[in-house]
Design an enzyme around this catalytic site. Sequence first.
Site, PDB file in Angstrom:
ATOM      1  N   ASP A  32       0.857  -1.189   0.000  1.00  0.00           N
ATOM      2  CA  ASP A  32       0.000   0.000   0.000  1.00  0.00           C
ATOM      3  C   ASP A  32       0.894   1.240   0.000  1.00  0.00           C
ATOM      4  O   ASP A  32       1.888   1.316   0.729  1.00  0.00           O
ATOM      5  CB  ASP A  32      -0.914  -0.001   1.231  1.00  0.00           C
ATOM      6  CG  ASP A  32      -2.059   0.992   1.096  1.00  0.00           C
ATOM      7  OD1 ASP A  32      -3.218   0.545   1.056  1.00  0.00           O
ATOM      8  OD2 ASP A  32      -1.794   2.220   1.021  1.00  0.00           O
ATOM      9  N   ILE A  33       0.513   2.209  -0.825  1.00  0.00           N
ATOM     10  CA  ILE A  33       1.323   3.426  -0.988  1.00  0.00           C
ATOM     11  C   ILE A  33       1.251   4.330   0.252  1.00  0.00           C
ATOM     12  O   ILE A  33       2.116   5.181   0.456  1.00  0.00           O
ATOM     13  CB  ILE A  33       0.849   4.178  -2.261  1.00  0.00           C
ATOM     14  CG1 ILE A  33       1.937   5.046  -2.834  1.00  0.00           C
ATOM     15  CG2 ILE A  33      -0.421   4.948  -2.012  1.00  0.00           C
ATOM     16  CD1 ILE A  33       1.604   5.575  -4.231  1.00  0.00           C
ATOM     17  N   GLN A  95     -14.598   2.666   1.145  1.00  0.00           N
ATOM     18  CA  GLN A  95     -13.903   2.236  -0.077  1.00  0.00           C
ATOM     19  C   GLN A  95     -13.597   3.452  -0.933  1.00  0.00           C
ATOM     20  O   GLN A  95     -14.480   4.288  -1.178  1.00  0.00           O
ATOM     21  CB  GLN A  95     -14.768   1.233  -0.860  1.00  0.00           C
ATOM     22  CG  GLN A  95     -14.027   0.647  -2.063  1.00  0.00           C
ATOM     23  CD  GLN A  95     -14.806  -0.453  -2.780  1.00  0.00           C
ATOM     24  OE1 GLN A  95     -15.968  -0.722  -2.450  1.00  0.00           O
ATOM     25  NE2 GLN A  95     -14.182  -1.077  -3.758  1.00  0.00           N
ATOM     26  N   HIS A 101     -10.252  -5.092  -3.043  1.00  0.00           N
ATOM     27  CA  HIS A 101      -8.933  -5.351  -2.440  1.00  0.00           C
ATOM     28  C   HIS A 101      -9.099  -5.688  -0.973  1.00  0.00           C
ATOM     29  O   HIS A 101      -9.985  -5.167  -0.302  1.00  0.00           O
ATOM     30  CB  HIS A 101      -7.994  -4.161  -2.608  1.00  0.00           C
ATOM     31  CG  HIS A 101      -8.596  -2.853  -2.201  1.00  0.00           C
ATOM     32  ND1 HIS A 101      -9.477  -2.150  -3.009  1.00  0.00           N
ATOM     33  CD2 HIS A 101      -8.483  -2.127  -1.068  1.00  0.00           C
ATOM     34  CE1 HIS A 101      -9.862  -1.053  -2.394  1.00  0.00           C
ATOM     35  NE2 HIS A 101      -9.282  -1.017  -1.208  1.00  0.00           N
ATOM     36  N   HIS A 103      -7.117  -5.362   2.482  1.00  0.00           N
ATOM     37  CA  HIS A 103      -5.967  -4.820   3.201  1.00  0.00           C
ATOM     38  C   HIS A 103      -5.427  -5.914   4.115  1.00  0.00           C
ATOM     39  O   HIS A 103      -6.198  -6.545   4.852  1.00  0.00           O
ATOM     40  CB  HIS A 103      -6.391  -3.646   4.088  1.00  0.00           C
ATOM     41  CG  HIS A 103      -6.869  -2.438   3.345  1.00  0.00           C
ATOM     42  ND1 HIS A 103      -6.057  -1.356   3.079  1.00  0.00           N
ATOM     43  CD2 HIS A 103      -8.074  -2.128   2.814  1.00  0.00           C
ATOM     44  CE1 HIS A 103      -6.749  -0.430   2.430  1.00  0.00           C
ATOM     45  NE2 HIS A 103      -7.978  -0.873   2.260  1.00  0.00           N
TER      46      HIS A 103
HETATM   47  P1  AMP Z   1      -9.748   1.686   0.292  1.00  0.00           P
HETATM   48  O1  AMP Z   1      -9.818   3.071   0.885  1.00  0.00           O
HETATM   49  O2  AMP Z   1     -10.143   0.571   1.199  1.00  0.00           O
HETATM   50  O3  AMP Z   1     -10.460   1.644  -1.040  1.00  0.00           O
HETATM   51  O4  AMP Z   1      -8.201   1.417   0.029  1.00  0.00           O
HETATM   52  C1  AMP Z   1      -7.493   1.915  -1.063  1.00  0.00           C
HETATM   53  C2  AMP Z   1      -6.040   1.786  -0.704  1.00  0.00           C
HETATM   54  O5  AMP Z   1      -5.286   1.857  -1.895  1.00  0.00           O
HETATM   55  C3  AMP Z   1      -5.520   2.892   0.217  1.00  0.00           C
HETATM   56  O6  AMP Z   1      -4.978   2.308   1.398  1.00  0.00           O
HETATM   57  C4  AMP Z   1      -4.456   3.593  -0.622  1.00  0.00           C
HETATM   58  O7  AMP Z   1      -3.345   4.012   0.132  1.00  0.00           O
HETATM   59  C5  AMP Z   1      -4.075   2.514  -1.613  1.00  0.00           C
HETATM   60  N1  AMP Z   1      -3.567   2.986  -2.873  1.00  0.00           N
HETATM   61  C6  AMP Z   1      -4.113   3.925  -3.684  1.00  0.00           C
HETATM   62  N2  AMP Z   1      -3.348   4.079  -4.798  1.00  0.00           N
HETATM   63  C7  AMP Z   1      -2.319   3.212  -4.692  1.00  0.00           C
HETATM   64  C8  AMP Z   1      -1.197   2.891  -5.516  1.00  0.00           C
HETATM   65  N3  AMP Z   1      -0.996   3.504  -6.680  1.00  0.00           N
HETATM   66  N4  AMP Z   1      -0.329   1.955  -5.073  1.00  0.00           N
HETATM   67  C9  AMP Z   1      -0.534   1.327  -3.888  1.00  0.00           C
HETATM   68  N5  AMP Z   1      -1.576   1.574  -3.079  1.00  0.00           N
HETATM   69  C10 AMP Z   1      -2.457   2.503  -3.464  1.00  0.00           C
END
Ligand code: AMP
Length: 137
Positions: A32-33, A95, A101, A103
Amino acid sequence: MADPDCIFCKIHAGEIPARIVDEDERTIAFMDIAPATRGHALVIPRAHARDLLELPAEDLAAVALASQRLAARLRERLGADGVNLLNSCGAAAWQTVFHFHMHVIPRYSDDPLRLPWVPAEGDFEEIAAAAQELEAR
Ligand code: AMP
Ligand code: ZN
């Protein structure tokens, strides 16, 4: 299969960089970024599905197994004391990326994460009323 506007489909296609840490026939896992804790990763199905309710059962099973595999590795390699699996289904449930996805969040006994609700005993009749609506019929 893939959604051209989806950032996780782009990660899967290699069009956006990501640090991939695990993969199998149906899933990939990448860091996760914006990690909640050290080692926070995401497991996604290779095939685009918007959320939990649209995810085919075979992909849900594959994501669950990949999450379990990663959880074990987080404990062994990063010394996690525990792991949270978290899925948000729908904007109301937080979301923000609409490609399913999971986590996989390693937990450390001294980390700062806290439950987002305060556990308190609920109203028995209201719980029973909700149960009545929820029961399989
Ligand atoms: P959610 O809020 O449950 O939809 O989670 C989305 C997750 O994706 C968040 O924890 C973000 O930090 C992560 N995220 C968004 N863009 C990227 C990316 N390009 N690479 C890795 N993680 C990402
Ligand atoms: Zn996608």
